[in-house]
Scaffold this motif. Structure first.
Motif, PDB file in Angstrom:
ATOM      1  N   UNK A  18      44.701  39.888  26.119  1.00 13.97           N
ATOM      2  CA  UNK A  18      46.151  39.163  25.573  1.00 13.97           C
ATOM      3  C   UNK A  18      46.877  39.981  24.227  1.00 13.97           C
ATOM      4  N   UNK A  19      48.090  39.657  23.925  1.00 14.65           N
ATOM      5  CA  UNK A  19      48.322  40.064  23.372  1.00 14.65           C
ATOM      6  C   UNK A  19      48.276  38.772  22.250  1.00 14.65           C
ATOM      7  N   UNK A  20      48.524  38.922  20.927  1.00 11.31           N
ATOM      8  CA  UNK A  20      47.649  37.743  20.295  1.00 11.31           C
ATOM      9  C   UNK A  20      48.699  36.205  20.126  1.00 11.31           C
ATOM     10  N   UNK A  21      47.835  35.033  20.442  1.00 10.12           N
ATOM     11  CA  UNK A  21      48.903  33.757  21.093  1.00 10.12           C
ATOM     12  C   UNK A  21      48.738  32.587  20.164  1.00 10.12           C
ATOM     13  N   UNK A  22      49.708  32.245  19.462  1.00 11.12           N
ATOM     14  CA  UNK A  22      49.946  31.046  18.341  1.00 11.12           C
ATOM     15  C   UNK A  22      49.314  29.605  19.560  1.00 11.12           C
ATOM     16  N   UNK A  23      48.866  28.832  19.475  1.00 10.99           N
ATOM     17  CA  UNK A  23      48.138  28.114  20.234  1.00 10.99           C
ATOM     18  C   UNK A  23      48.166  26.888  19.130  1.00 10.99           C
TER      19      UNK A  23
ATOM     20  N   UNK B  51      44.034  41.208  15.065  1.00 10.64           N
ATOM     21  CA  UNK B  51      43.733  42.512  15.437  1.00 10.64           C
ATOM     22  C   UNK B  51      42.640  43.467  15.873  1.00 10.64           C
ATOM     23  N   UNK B  52      41.599  41.257  16.912  1.00 11.68           N
ATOM     24  CA  UNK B  52      40.886  42.130  17.855  1.00 11.68           C
ATOM     25  C   UNK B  52      39.616  42.297  17.466  1.00 11.68           C
ATOM     26  N   UNK B  53      39.333  41.984  16.267  1.00 11.36           N
ATOM     27  CA  UNK B  53      37.478  41.084  16.553  1.00 11.36           C
ATOM     28  C   UNK B  53      37.630  40.659  16.301  1.00 11.36           C
ATOM     29  N   UNK B  54      35.801  40.311  17.335  1.00 10.41           N
ATOM     30  CA  UNK B  54      35.612  39.191  17.811  1.00 10.41           C
ATOM     31  C   UNK B  54      35.707  37.631  17.038  1.00 10.41           C
ATOM     32  N   UNK B  55      35.359  36.604  17.393  1.00 12.22           N
ATOM     33  CA  UNK B  55      35.542  35.676  16.773  1.00 12.22           C
ATOM     34  C   UNK B  55      33.947  35.178  16.332  1.00 12.22           C
ATOM     35  N   UNK B  56      33.208  34.262  15.436  1.00 12.32           N
ATOM     36  CA  UNK B  56      32.052  34.710  15.703  1.00 12.32           C
ATOM     37  C   UNK B  56      31.639  33.467  16.305  1.00 12.32           C
ATOM     38  N   UNK B  57      30.241  33.445  17.590  1.00 12.15           N
ATOM     39  CA  UNK B  57      30.152  32.525  18.210  1.00 12.15           C
ATOM     40  C   UNK B  57      31.350  32.372  19.594  1.00 12.15           C
ATOM     41  N   UNK B  58      31.966  32.865  19.805  1.00  7.66           N
ATOM     42  CA  UNK B  58      33.140  33.149  21.036  1.00  7.66           C
ATOM     43  C   UNK B  58      32.928  34.356  21.523  1.00  7.66           C
ATOM     44  N   UNK B  59      32.441  35.388  22.244  1.00 10.07           N
ATOM     45  CA  UNK B  59      31.574  35.823  22.592  1.00 10.07           C
ATOM     46  C   UNK B  59      31.429  35.814  23.734  1.00 10.07           C
ATOM     47  N   UNK B  60      31.782  36.815  25.117  1.00 15.04           N
ATOM     48  CA  UNK B  60      31.469  37.308  26.192  1.00 15.04           C
ATOM     49  C   UNK B  60      29.956  36.664  26.621  1.00 15.04           C
ATOM     50  N   UNK B  61      29.039  37.625  25.510  1.00 22.86           N
ATOM     51  CA  UNK B  61      27.860  36.629  26.095  1.00 22.86           C
ATOM     52  C   UNK B  61      27.289  35.438  25.809  1.00 22.86           C
TER      53      UNK B  61
ATOM     54  N   UNK C 237      39.252  24.587  15.422  1.00 18.34           N
ATOM     55  CA  UNK C 237      39.232  25.622  14.274  1.00 18.34           C
ATOM     56  C   UNK C 237      39.930  27.161  13.841  1.00 18.34           C
ATOM     57  N   UNK C 238      40.344  26.980  15.400  1.00 18.45           N
ATOM     58  CA  UNK C 238      41.075  28.852  14.856  1.00 18.45           C
ATOM     59  C   UNK C 238      42.618  29.142  15.393  1.00 18.45           C
ATOM     60  N   UNK C 239      42.861  28.232  14.437  1.00 15.82           N
ATOM     61  CA  UNK C 239      44.569  27.698  13.986  1.00 15.82           C
ATOM     62  C   UNK C 239      45.402  29.607  14.341  1.00 15.82           C
ATOM     63  N   UNK C 240      44.929  30.195  13.514  1.00 14.53           N
ATOM     64  CA  UNK C 240      45.289  31.672  13.964  1.00 14.53           C
ATOM     65  C   UNK C 240      45.814  32.222  14.934  1.00 14.53           C
ATOM     66  N   UNK C 241      46.602  32.945  14.884  1.00 14.85           N
ATOM     67  CA  UNK C 241      46.690  33.369  16.375  1.00 14.85           C
ATOM     68  C   UNK C 241      45.388  34.092  17.113  1.00 14.85           C
ATOM     69  N   UNK C 242      44.980  34.452  17.677  1.00 16.11           N
ATOM     70  CA  UNK C 242      43.818  34.352  18.503  1.00 16.11           C
ATOM     71  C   UNK C 242      44.434  35.807  20.003  1.00 16.11           C
ATOM     72  N   UNK C 243      43.380  36.519  20.336  1.00 19.60           N
ATOM     73  CA  UNK C 243      43.667  37.462  21.240  1.00 19.60           C
ATOM     74  C   UNK C 243      42.475  36.368  22.461  1.00 19.60           C
ATOM     75  N   UNK C 244      42.730  36.135  23.297  1.00 27.25           N
ATOM     76  CA  UNK C 244      41.785  36.040  24.924  1.00 27.25           C
ATOM     77  C   UNK C 244      40.953  37.138  25.477  1.00 27.25           C
ATOM     78  N   UNK C 245      39.779  37.542  25.674  1.00 28.05           N
ATOM     79  CA  UNK C 245      39.176  38.862  26.226  1.00 28.05           C
ATOM     80  C   UNK C 245      38.626  38.486  27.783  1.00 28.05           C
ATOM     81  N   UNK C 246      39.135  38.453  28.457  1.00 27.35           N
ATOM     82  CA  UNK C 246      38.754  38.092  29.732  1.00 27.35           C
ATOM     83  C   UNK C 246      38.014  39.194  30.056  1.00 27.35           C
ATOM     84  N   UNK C 247      36.926  38.753  31.241  1.00 24.24           N
ATOM     85  CA  UNK C 247      36.110  39.378  31.843  1.00 24.24           C
ATOM     86  C   UNK C 247      35.941  38.579  33.105  1.00 24.24           C
TER      87      UNK C 247
END
Length: 95
Positions: A7-12, A37-47, A72-82
């Motif tokens: 997704x594009x960056x989302x604020x929530x 910027x597309x960097x994975x948030x630690x602990x929230x990976x596909x794996x 705890x992640x109140x900044x804009x985030x992207x969702x990568x969905x597989x």
């Protein structure tokens, strides 16, 4: 073989990610959280994502060791969905 999108960056506001999803027979879906910027948030990976195999209008997404809370992640985030053999209709963040 499945596919994925980001997704594009989302604020929530809210603390849990809820999906309206139909994984059908043998289908699955995984979600990764990334910063704007597309960097994975630690602990929230596909794996570490707990595989969603539901046919539900309220399927909660969780990550091993983190549960389903993403507050705890109140900044804009992207969702990568597989996903494979699945239909994702909507997603939302719950308080």
């Amino acid at each position: 073989s499945g596919g994925e999108f980001v997704t594009p960056p989302l604020e929530f506001e809210g603390g849990e990610l809820e999906l309206n999803v139909d994984c059908g027979a043998g289908g699955w879906l995984l979600v990764e959280l990334q910063d704007a910027e597309g960097r994975v948030l630690e602990g929230y990976t596909l794996k570490t994502c707990e595989t969603v195999t539901a046919n539900s209008v309220r399927a909660r997404v969780g990550w091993r060791g983190r549960g389903s809370h993403v507050a705890s992640h109140r900044q804009a985030i992207r969702l990568r969905v597989a996903m494979r053999s699945a239909k994702l209709y909507t997603f939302r963040f719950l308080a």
